[in-house]
Design a protein around this motif. Structure first.
Motif, PDB file in Angstrom:
ATOM      1  N   VAL A  65       0.844  -1.203   0.000  1.00 40.64           N
ATOM      2  CA  VAL A  65       0.000   0.000   0.000  1.00 40.64           C
ATOM      3  C   VAL A  65       0.878   1.251   0.000  1.00 40.64           C
ATOM      4  N   GLU A  66       2.014   1.197   0.711  1.00 43.79           N
ATOM      5  CA  GLU A  66       2.946   2.327   0.722  1.00 43.79           C
ATOM      6  C   GLU A  66       3.598   2.522  -0.647  1.00 43.79           C
ATOM      7  N   GLU A  67       3.870   1.419  -1.348  1.00 44.90           N
ATOM      8  CA  GLU A  67       4.626   1.470  -2.597  1.00 44.90           C
ATOM      9  C   GLU A  67       3.762   1.668  -3.843  1.00 44.90           C
ATOM     10  N   TYR A  68       2.500   1.258  -3.778  1.00 45.46           N
ATOM     11  CA  TYR A  68       1.631   1.310  -4.955  1.00 45.46           C
ATOM     12  C   TYR A  68       0.362   2.087  -4.631  1.00 45.46           C
ATOM     13  N   ASP A  69      -0.298   2.573  -5.659  1.00 44.54           N
ATOM     14  CA  ASP A  69      -1.537   3.335  -5.512  1.00 44.54           C
ATOM     15  C   ASP A  69      -2.708   2.352  -5.460  1.00 44.54           C
ATOM     16  N   ILE A  70      -2.961   1.820  -4.255  1.00 40.44           N
ATOM     17  CA  ILE A  70      -4.039   0.849  -4.075  1.00 40.44           C
ATOM     18  C   ILE A  70      -4.617   0.999  -2.677  1.00 40.44           C
ATOM     19  N   GLU A  71      -5.909   0.793  -2.571  1.00 42.54           N
ATOM     20  CA  GLU A  71      -6.585   0.849  -1.280  1.00 42.54           C
ATOM     21  C   GLU A  71      -6.238  -0.400  -0.468  1.00 42.54           C
ATOM     22  N   PRO A  72      -6.105  -0.273   0.853  1.00 36.79           N
ATOM     23  CA  PRO A  72      -5.722  -1.416   1.687  1.00 36.79           C
ATOM     24  C   PRO A  72      -6.627  -2.644   1.538  1.00 36.79           C
ATOM     25  N   ASP A  73      -7.949  -2.457   1.499  1.00 38.45           N
ATOM     26  CA  ASP A  73      -8.855  -3.603   1.398  1.00 38.45           C
ATOM     27  C   ASP A  73      -8.684  -4.341   0.074  1.00 38.45           C
ATOM     28  N   ALA A  74      -8.577  -3.593  -1.004  1.00 33.93           N
ATOM     29  CA  ALA A  74      -8.387  -4.201  -2.320  1.00 33.93           C
ATOM     30  C   ALA A  74      -7.043  -4.916  -2.379  1.00 33.93           C
ATOM     31  N   CYS A  75      -6.022  -4.301  -1.812  1.00 37.71           N
ATOM     32  CA  CYS A  75      -4.692  -4.900  -1.796  1.00 37.71           C
ATOM     33  C   CYS A  75      -4.716  -6.213  -1.018  1.00 37.71           C
ATOM     34  N   GLU A  76      -5.338  -6.196   0.141  1.00 40.43           N
ATOM     35  CA  GLU A  76      -5.402  -7.396   0.983  1.00 40.43           C
ATOM     36  C   GLU A  76      -6.078  -8.544   0.233  1.00 40.43           C
ATOM     37  N   GLN A  77      -7.198  -8.270  -0.399  1.00 43.38           N
ATOM     38  CA  GLN A  77      -7.917  -9.321  -1.132  1.00 43.38           C
ATOM     39  C   GLN A  77      -7.070  -9.892  -2.261  1.00 43.38           C
ATOM     40  N   GLN A  78      -6.431  -9.008  -3.025  1.00 44.37           N
ATOM     41  CA  GLN A  78      -5.627  -9.462  -4.154  1.00 44.37           C
ATOM     42  C   GLN A  78      -4.382 -10.212  -3.699  1.00 44.37           C
ATOM     43  N   VAL A  79      -3.745  -9.738  -2.633  1.00 45.18           N
ATOM     44  CA  VAL A  79      -2.549 -10.409  -2.120  1.00 45.18           C
ATOM     45  C   VAL A  79      -2.918 -11.791  -1.581  1.00 45.18           C
ATOM     46  N   GLN A  80      -4.005 -11.886  -0.826  1.00 46.60           N
ATOM     47  CA  GLN A  80      -4.412 -13.192  -0.299  1.00 46.60           C
ATOM     48  C   GLN A  80      -4.714 -14.168  -1.428  1.00 46.60           C
ATOM     49  N   ARG A  81      -5.385 -13.722  -2.456  1.00 39.57           N
ATOM     50  CA  ARG A  81      -5.703 -14.573  -3.606  1.00 39.57           C
ATOM     51  C   ARG A  81      -4.409 -15.042  -4.296  1.00 39.57           C
ATOM     52  N   PHE A  82      -3.489 -14.110  -4.515  1.00 33.87           N
ATOM     53  CA  PHE A  82      -2.226 -14.431  -5.177  1.00 33.87           C
ATOM     54  C   PHE A  82      -1.399 -15.401  -4.325  1.00 33.87           C
ATOM     55  N   LEU A  83      -1.355 -15.161  -3.014  1.00 31.44           N
ATOM     56  CA  LEU A  83      -0.586 -16.041  -2.132  1.00 31.44           C
ATOM     57  C   LEU A  83      -1.175 -17.449  -2.081  1.00 31.44           C
ATOM     58  N   ARG A  84      -2.505 -17.558  -2.171  1.00 28.31           N
ATOM     59  CA  ARG A  84      -3.126 -18.894  -2.229  1.00 28.31           C
ATOM     60  C   ARG A  84      -2.633 -19.641  -3.466  1.00 28.31           C
ATOM     61  N   GLN A  85      -2.555 -18.928  -4.592  1.00 28.10           N
ATOM     62  CA  GLN A  85      -2.068 -19.551  -5.824  1.00 28.10           C
ATOM     63  C   GLN A  85      -0.614 -19.979  -5.672  1.00 28.10           C
ATOM     64  N   LEU A  86       0.213 -19.112  -5.093  1.00 32.34           N
ATOM     65  CA  LEU A  86       1.617 -19.464  -4.881  1.00 32.34           C
ATOM     66  C   LEU A  86       1.743 -20.656  -3.942  1.00 32.34           C
ATOM     67  N   ALA A  87       0.951 -20.658  -2.872  1.00 33.23           N
ATOM     68  CA  ALA A  87       1.006 -21.762  -1.907  1.00 33.23           C
ATOM     69  C   ALA A  87       0.524 -23.061  -2.546  1.00 33.23           C
ATOM     70  N   ASP A  88      -0.516 -23.001  -3.358  1.00 32.12           N
ATOM     71  CA  ASP A  88      -1.021 -24.207  -4.032  1.00 32.12           C
ATOM     72  C   ASP A  88       0.028 -24.808  -4.956  1.00 32.12           C
ATOM     73  N   GLU A  89       0.888 -23.962  -5.526  1.00 35.64           N
ATOM     74  CA  GLU A  89       1.964 -24.428  -6.410  1.00 35.64           C
ATOM     75  C   GLU A  89       3.234 -24.788  -5.632  1.00 35.64           C
ATOM     76  N   GLY A  90       3.219 -24.537  -4.318  1.00 36.66           N
ATOM     77  CA  GLY A  90       4.390 -24.841  -3.500  1.00 36.66           C
ATOM     78  C   GLY A  90       5.486 -23.790  -3.560  1.00 36.66           C
ATOM     79  N   LEU A  91       5.153 -22.603  -4.063  1.00 40.64           N
ATOM     80  CA  LEU A  91       6.151 -21.547  -4.205  1.00 40.64           C
ATOM     81  C   LEU A  91       6.431 -20.829  -2.887  1.00 40.64           C
ATOM     82  N   VAL A  92       5.450 -20.791  -2.000  1.00 35.64           N
ATOM     83  CA  VAL A  92       5.630 -20.177  -0.684  1.00 35.64           C
ATOM     84  C   VAL A  92       5.143 -21.133   0.389  1.00 35.64           C
TER      85      VAL A  92
END
Length: 97
Positions: A65-92
């Motif tokens: 949120v500090e680095e990009y022009d995005i609202e905290p709630d939208a950022c949280e939703q998108q980050v959680q979705r992306f991290l689920r994908q990374l975790a499902d692939e074993g990347l994180v």
């Protein structure tokens, strides 16, 4: 830990076993184990960089949120979705804080 429970409080950390390169600002990765290729893009690459040391999802969202022009709630939703994908692939790895 199930990827369904990726919340602000869990810790995220990169998994090992990937060759990572920066191509024109985008992170690309190759899994040594399965030979799969991943293109994380620019922001996905930044998320990958933030996960180089254990970080909570909440901490990651704050930084983005500090680095990009995005609202905290939208950022949280998108980050959680992306991290689920990374975790499902074993990347994180996802761990309780």
């Amino acid at each position: 830990m199930s990827t369904e429970f990726i919340t602000d409080e869990v810790l995220i950390m990169q998994s090992e076993g990937f060759l990572v390169s920066d191509m024109d600002g985008e992170k690309v990765m190759l899994s040594i184990d399965n030979g799969k290729y991943y293109n994380l893009g620019r922001i996905g690459g930044r998320i990958w960089e933030l996960a180089s040391t254990p970080i909570t999802v909440g901490g990651m969202v704050e930084r983005l949120v500090e680095e990009y022009d995005i609202e905290p709630d939208a950022c949280e939703q998108q980050v959680q979705r992306f991290l689920r994908q990374l975790a499902d692939e074993g990347l994180v790895q996802v761990k309780k804080a």
